[in-house]
Structure formats: C-alpha cells, structure tokens
Enzyme design. Structure first.
Site, PDB file in Angstrom:
ATOM      1  N   ARG A 298     -73.222  19.126  11.208  1.00 53.43           N
ATOM      2  CA  ARG A 298     -72.383  18.270  12.060  1.00 53.43           C
ATOM      3  C   ARG A 298     -72.963  16.839  12.133  1.00 53.43           C
ATOM      4  O   ARG A 298     -72.433  15.928  11.519  1.00 53.43           O
ATOM      5  CB  ARG A 298     -72.234  18.910  13.461  1.00 53.43           C
ATOM      6  CG  ARG A 298     -71.129  18.294  14.303  1.00 53.43           C
ATOM      7  CD  ARG A 298     -71.478  16.969  14.942  1.00 53.43           C
ATOM      8  NE  ARG A 298     -72.634  17.042  15.844  1.00 53.43           N
ATOM      9  CZ  ARG A 298     -73.205  15.959  16.371  1.00 53.43           C
ATOM     10  NH1 ARG A 298     -72.748  14.736  16.099  1.00 53.43           N
ATOM     11  NH2 ARG A 298     -74.268  16.065  17.159  1.00 53.43           N
TER      12      ARG A 298
ATOM     13  N   HIS B 275     -83.039  15.777  21.461  1.00 53.55           N
ATOM     14  CA  HIS B 275     -82.229  15.485  20.269  1.00 53.55           C
ATOM     15  C   HIS B 275     -82.672  14.098  19.781  1.00 53.55           C
ATOM     16  O   HIS B 275     -82.159  13.079  20.205  1.00 53.55           O
ATOM     17  CB  HIS B 275     -80.760  15.500  20.700  1.00 53.55           C
ATOM     18  CG  HIS B 275     -79.768  15.151  19.643  1.00 53.55           C
ATOM     19  ND1 HIS B 275     -78.952  16.079  19.039  1.00 53.55           N
ATOM     20  CD2 HIS B 275     -79.416  13.961  19.096  1.00 53.55           C
ATOM     21  CE1 HIS B 275     -78.149  15.486  18.180  1.00 53.55           C
ATOM     22  NE2 HIS B 275     -78.410  14.190  18.179  1.00 53.55           N
TER      23      HIS B 275
ATOM     24  N   CYS C  52     -75.610   7.878  12.803  1.00 50.09           N
ATOM     25  CA  CYS C  52     -74.574   7.878  13.828  1.00 50.09           C
ATOM     26  C   CYS C  52     -73.582   6.779  13.494  1.00 50.09           C
ATOM     27  O   CYS C  52     -73.968   5.619  13.343  1.00 50.09           O
ATOM     28  CB  CYS C  52     -75.151   7.648  15.219  1.00 50.09           C
ATOM     29  SG  CYS C  52     -73.837   7.521  16.465  1.00 50.09           S
TER      30      CYS C  52
HETATM   31  P1  HMG Z   1     -58.692   8.486  21.759  1.00 55.37           P
HETATM   32  O1  HMG Z   1     -58.200   7.734  20.575  1.00 55.37           O
HETATM   33  O2  HMG Z   1     -59.030   7.718  23.005  1.00 55.37           O
HETATM   34  O3  HMG Z   1     -57.733   9.704  22.131  1.00 55.37           O
HETATM   35  O4  HMG Z   1     -59.947   9.301  21.321  1.00 55.37           O
HETATM   36  P2  HMG Z   1     -56.282   9.789  22.644  1.00 55.37           P
HETATM   37  O5  HMG Z   1     -56.294  10.914  23.608  1.00 55.37           O
HETATM   38  O6  HMG Z   1     -55.779   8.441  23.092  1.00 55.37           O
HETATM   39  O7  HMG Z   1     -55.497  10.228  21.319  1.00 55.37           O
HETATM   40  C1  HMG Z   1     -55.307   9.363  20.233  1.00 55.37           C
HETATM   41  C2  HMG Z   1     -54.986  10.177  18.967  1.00 55.37           C
HETATM   42  O8  HMG Z   1     -56.109  11.013  18.677  1.00 55.37           O
HETATM   43  C3  HMG Z   1     -53.784  11.100  19.121  1.00 55.37           C
HETATM   44  O9  HMG Z   1     -53.162  11.196  17.853  1.00 55.37           O
HETATM   45  C4  HMG Z   1     -54.413  12.435  19.435  1.00 55.37           C
HETATM   46  O10 HMG Z   1     -53.621  13.512  19.039  1.00 55.37           O
HETATM   47  C5  HMG Z   1     -55.671  12.371  18.588  1.00 55.37           C
HETATM   48  P3  HMG Z   1     -51.933  10.248  17.381  1.00 55.37           P
HETATM   49  O11 HMG Z   1     -50.909  10.494  18.439  1.00 55.37           O
HETATM   50  O12 HMG Z   1     -52.500   8.844  17.396  1.00 55.37           O
HETATM   51  O13 HMG Z   1     -51.629  10.749  16.023  1.00 55.37           O
HETATM   52  N1  HMG Z   1     -56.753  13.202  19.126  1.00 55.37           N
HETATM   53  C6  HMG Z   1     -57.300  14.245  18.495  1.00 55.37           C
HETATM   54  N2  HMG Z   1     -57.052  14.799  17.295  1.00 55.37           N
HETATM   55  C7  HMG Z   1     -57.786  15.886  16.957  1.00 55.37           C
HETATM   56  N3  HMG Z   1     -58.754  16.411  17.762  1.00 55.37           N
HETATM   57  C8  HMG Z   1     -59.025  15.874  18.948  1.00 55.37           C
HETATM   58  C9  HMG Z   1     -58.285  14.750  19.356  1.00 55.37           C
HETATM   59  N4  HMG Z   1     -58.296  14.011  20.477  1.00 55.37           N
HETATM   60  C10 HMG Z   1     -57.372  13.067  20.327  1.00 55.37           C
HETATM   61  N5  HMG Z   1     -59.983  16.391  19.718  1.00 55.37           N
HETATM   62  C11 HMG Z   1     -61.686  10.843  21.356  1.00 55.37           C
HETATM   63  C12 HMG Z   1     -60.767   9.992  22.195  1.00 55.37           C
HETATM   64  C13 HMG Z   1     -62.827  11.300  22.248  1.00 55.37           C
HETATM   65  C14 HMG Z   1     -60.926  12.034  20.845  1.00 55.37           C
HETATM   66  C15 HMG Z   1     -62.196   9.987  20.174  1.00 55.37           C
HETATM   67  O14 HMG Z   1     -62.815   8.865  20.702  1.00 55.37           O
HETATM   68  C16 HMG Z   1     -63.137  10.730  19.298  1.00 55.37           C
HETATM   69  O15 HMG Z   1     -62.744  11.588  18.526  1.00 55.37           O
HETATM   70  N6  HMG Z   1     -64.474  10.410  19.402  1.00 55.37           N
HETATM   71  C17 HMG Z   1     -65.475  11.176  18.712  1.00 55.37           C
HETATM   72  C18 HMG Z   1     -66.453  10.271  18.084  1.00 55.37           C
HETATM   73  C19 HMG Z   1     -67.511  11.115  17.438  1.00 55.37           C
HETATM   74  O16 HMG Z   1     -67.241  12.201  16.922  1.00 55.37           O
HETATM   75  N7  HMG Z   1     -68.764  10.604  17.426  1.00 55.37           N
HETATM   76  C20 HMG Z   1     -69.844  11.261  16.823  1.00 55.37           C
HETATM   77  C21 HMG Z   1     -70.254  12.499  17.542  1.00 55.37           C
HETATM   78  S1  HMG Z   1     -71.234  12.173  18.973  1.00 55.37           S
HETATM   79  C22 HMG Z   1     -72.826  11.980  18.338  1.00 55.37           C
HETATM   80  O17 HMG Z   1     -73.014  11.985  17.155  1.00 55.37           O
HETATM   81  C23 HMG Z   1     -73.961  11.844  19.323  1.00 55.37           C
HETATM   82  C24 HMG Z   1     -74.792  13.115  19.453  1.00 55.37           C
HETATM   83  O18 HMG Z   1     -75.293  13.522  18.182  1.00 55.37           O
HETATM   84  C25 HMG Z   1     -75.963  12.868  20.413  1.00 55.37           C
HETATM   85  C26 HMG Z   1     -76.774  11.606  20.038  1.00 55.37           C
HETATM   86  O19 HMG Z   1     -77.323  11.529  18.933  1.00 55.37           O
HETATM   87  O20 HMG Z   1     -76.811  10.705  20.881  1.00 55.37           O
HETATM   88  C27 HMG Z   1     -73.980  14.290  20.018  1.00 55.37           C
HETATM   89 MG    MG Z   2     -77.038  12.737  17.239  1.00 61.18          MG
END
Ligand code: HMG
Ligand code: MG
Length: 301
Positions: free
Chosen positions: A15, A207, A240
């Site tokens: 992931r 982490h 990231c």
């Molecule tokens: P948003 O754009 O604000 O969401 O995203 P929305 O609710 O306004 O929806 C917009 C569109 O996204 C819609 O589709 C939804 O259907 C779709 P459209 O109508 O435009 O076609 N949508 C989704 N589709 C599939 N699955 C979903 C989903 N949610 C909305 N779950 C959201 C908000 C949080 C979803 C977005 O900002 C996002 O996906 N962010 C994730 C970013 C990410 O994955 N970052 C990396 C992981 S975190 C990390 O790496 C840190 C960690 O390792 C710890 C560390 O190291 O610090 C954990």
């Molecule tokens: Mg991370």
C-alpha cells in the site's frame, strides 16, 4: 526500561510502497508480493486502499487485489478507507481490517484528504459505526506527527488531541506517522513522553518514513518506551504523493535485522523476507532501499 519480547510488524509495501510508484504495476505482481510477504511470516499486511482513484491511481485495482488473495491462515489483510464509500468498497472486497487516516497538521490534512482535522474526525464517525456493525476492526493513522512539509514543526499536544479522538471513536490502535522522516531520537522521545502520559503503549504504533535516515533510531526509542507495533515497507518501497521528496517507510528487512540482534521475536524469516524484497525491486526495476537486504544479498554472492 523494559523492551518488548516480541514485536508485530505491519507491512506497508503493497500500500504505502506501491501507492507511490510511477510504473504501472499489475495485480499479479501485487499478489505475488503480498504472498511472498505472508510466506516470510508477516502477519499483518496492508494490501491496498479504497481512496478516490483519481487521487491515487496506483490503488485503483485494490478490489481486484483483495479478491485475488491466496489467504494464508493467521494473516490479516488490511486496507485504508478514508470515508464511507471507501469502507463499503473494502467490505465488499473482503478486507479483514480497515484504517482511517488523519493528520496532526491542518495543511497536510487538507492536501491529503481534502478537509481539515475537525471535519476529518467527523467523517470518520460513520466509518467507525459501519465497521463496528460489520465487526471489522479499525486502525487510525496520524500523519505529520514529527513535522509537516507545509507547517514545519508540530507540537506533541496536537498529536495527542487527534490520537485521543481516534481512540475515543473506537480505533483499537493509533499509528504515528513521521510522514516526511524529519523526526529524531530527541523529538520522538518528546512526542512519546507526551502521548504515553495519557495513552498505553499497546495502543500505539510507529510509522517512520526513512527520508533522513533516522527511522531505526526512532524505532529504538519507541521500543524503549514499550511500543511493540512497527510499520515498515519491504525493500523500503514507497514515498508519499502529498509530501514532496519523502521516501518510503523504513525497510522491513532493516527492522527485522535490528530486532533479531536485540533478541526480540517477530516470527519473520529474514532470508525469505530479503527474497521478497529482491523480487519486487526487480519487478519494478527499482533499487532496493534496504541496507540490510543489500548487504545480505551481496554476502550471499
Ligand atoms: P474528495 O474529492 O473530497 O471526495 O476526496 P468527494 O466526497 O468530494 O468525492 C469526489 C469524487 O471522489 C466522487 O466521484 C466520489 O465518488 C469519489 P465523482 O463524482 O467526481 O466521479 N470518491 C471515491 N471513489 C472511490 N473510493 C472512495 C471515494 N471517495 C470519494 N473512497 C478523499 C476525499 C478522502 C476520498 C480523497 O481526498 C482521497 O481519496 N484521499 C486519499 C489520498 C491518499 O490516498 N493519500 C495517501 C494515503 S495516506 C498516507 O500515505 C499516509 C500514511 O501512510 C501515514 C503517514 O505516512 O503519514 C497512512
Ligand atoms: Mg506512510
């Protein structure tokens, strides 16, 4: 100071690692990696994430990955779920456990999940309720616990507040993300002293991204404070997408090598793990970022 006698490693490669690779990676390659890791003895594997695929296209095929798993007994296959839509997709695909992810930095929260800290906590509430109804455990992450690419230094108190909120809503554990790897043994110690005054060590995980080469030292400080759950990524895969220049998590092989030397049990076969890291590095055409793995591979000729 009592060190833990055993440590659970939570594998981030499929992931956190693969979410940041620019090359397109097939589902078959992902499944091979996950199975290699399980075969090496890893018991918790974050296998994918159910986020907006427009934001993280590398994870768009997570449902296929979950459906294709050759499940090994005793292994938990987990996923990131930022909202209810993500949770429904994860449940549908058969994730054993899920995770919500927030931040201790307001600016990073907005970049990463498109809302501020307070709103993110509100968004997690229905995710928790639905996961509890489905009998699925939820982990909580906090990003930027030791520094933020936009805000700089982060106060331990800000981390404590988010950690308390995640635990109060039902997360069984909070993983403390040093997203940009700027933390040191000193800042890790200060953070843990603040958190552990309020939260038992068994509810915390570390982490560490290894951008500044501080991860093993910071993990050692964590172990000295009783923390026994460590996130790591085989071959140091990853980075990231919302933190420019960030490298992957500390390499799992390096953590296992250190823990073996300390007599702390992980249940992991290091040479099998090194094999898993070598195979995925080759498949990606990427340099293996594990120092221990490279040394062991070189000494094996
Ligand atoms: P948003 O754009 O604000 O969401 O995203 P929305 O609710 O306004 O929806 C917009 C569109 O996204 C819609 O589709 C939804 O259907 C779709 P459209 O109508 O435009 O076609 N949508 C989704 N589709 C599939 N699955 C979903 C989903 N949610 C909305 N779950 C959201 C908000 C949080 C979803 C977005 O900002 C996002 O996906 N962010 C994730 C970013 C990410 O994955 N970052 C990396 C992981 S975190 C990390 O790496 C840190 C960690 O390792 C710890 C560390 O190291 O610090 C954990
Ligand atoms: Mg991370």
């Amino acid at each position: 100071m009592t060190l833990p006698t055993s440590v659970t490693l939570v594998e981030m490669g499929p992931r956190d690692g693969l979410q940041n690779e620019s090359a397109r990676i097939s589902v078959a390659t992902k499944l091979q990696l996950i199975d290699d890791l399980a075969a090496a003895g890893i018991r918790v594997i974050e296998a994918g994430s159910f986020v907006n695929p427009k934001w993280i296209p590398q994870m768009a095929d997570s449902a296929e990955v979950f459906r294709g798993l050759q499940r090994r007994p005793g292994v938990r296959y987990t996923a990131l779920t930022p909202n209810l839509q993500g949770l429904e997709r994860a449940l549908d695909a058969g994730a054993d456990e899920v995770a919500v992810f927030g931040a201790a930095s307001e600016a990073f929260s907005r970049k990463n999940i498109n809302c501020g800290i307070a709103e993110s906590l509100q968004r997690f509430e229905p995710v928790m309720a639905r996961a509890q109804a489905a009998n699925v455990a939820v982990r909580g992450y906090i990003s930027c616990v030791l520094g933020c690419p936009y805000e700089g230094a982060i106060e331990p108190q800000a981390v404590l507040e988010v950690a308390r909120a995640l635990l109060a809503m039902g997360c069984y554990e909070v993983s403390l993300g040093d997203t940009i790897g700027t933390g040191t043994a000193g800042s890790t110690q200060r953070l843990l002293e603040t958190l552990l005054a309020d939260i038992p060590a068994r509810q915390l995980a570390l982490h560490c991204h290894d951008t500044y080469g501080q991860a093993l030292a910071n993990i050692l400080v964590g172990l000295q404070h009783g923390i026994a759950t460590i996130d790591a990524s085989v071959a140091g895969l990853g980075g990231c997408p919302y933190a420019r220049g960030a490298t992957g998590n500390v390499a799992t092989e390096d953590v296992v090598y250190m823990l073996n030397g300390m007599g702390i049990d992980t249940g992991i076969n290091l040479s099998a793990l090194v094999g898993a890291g070598a195979r995925i590095s080759e498949a990606l055409g990427r340099r293996n970022s594990s120092r221990a793995a490279n040394a062991l591979l070189a000494s094996a000729g």
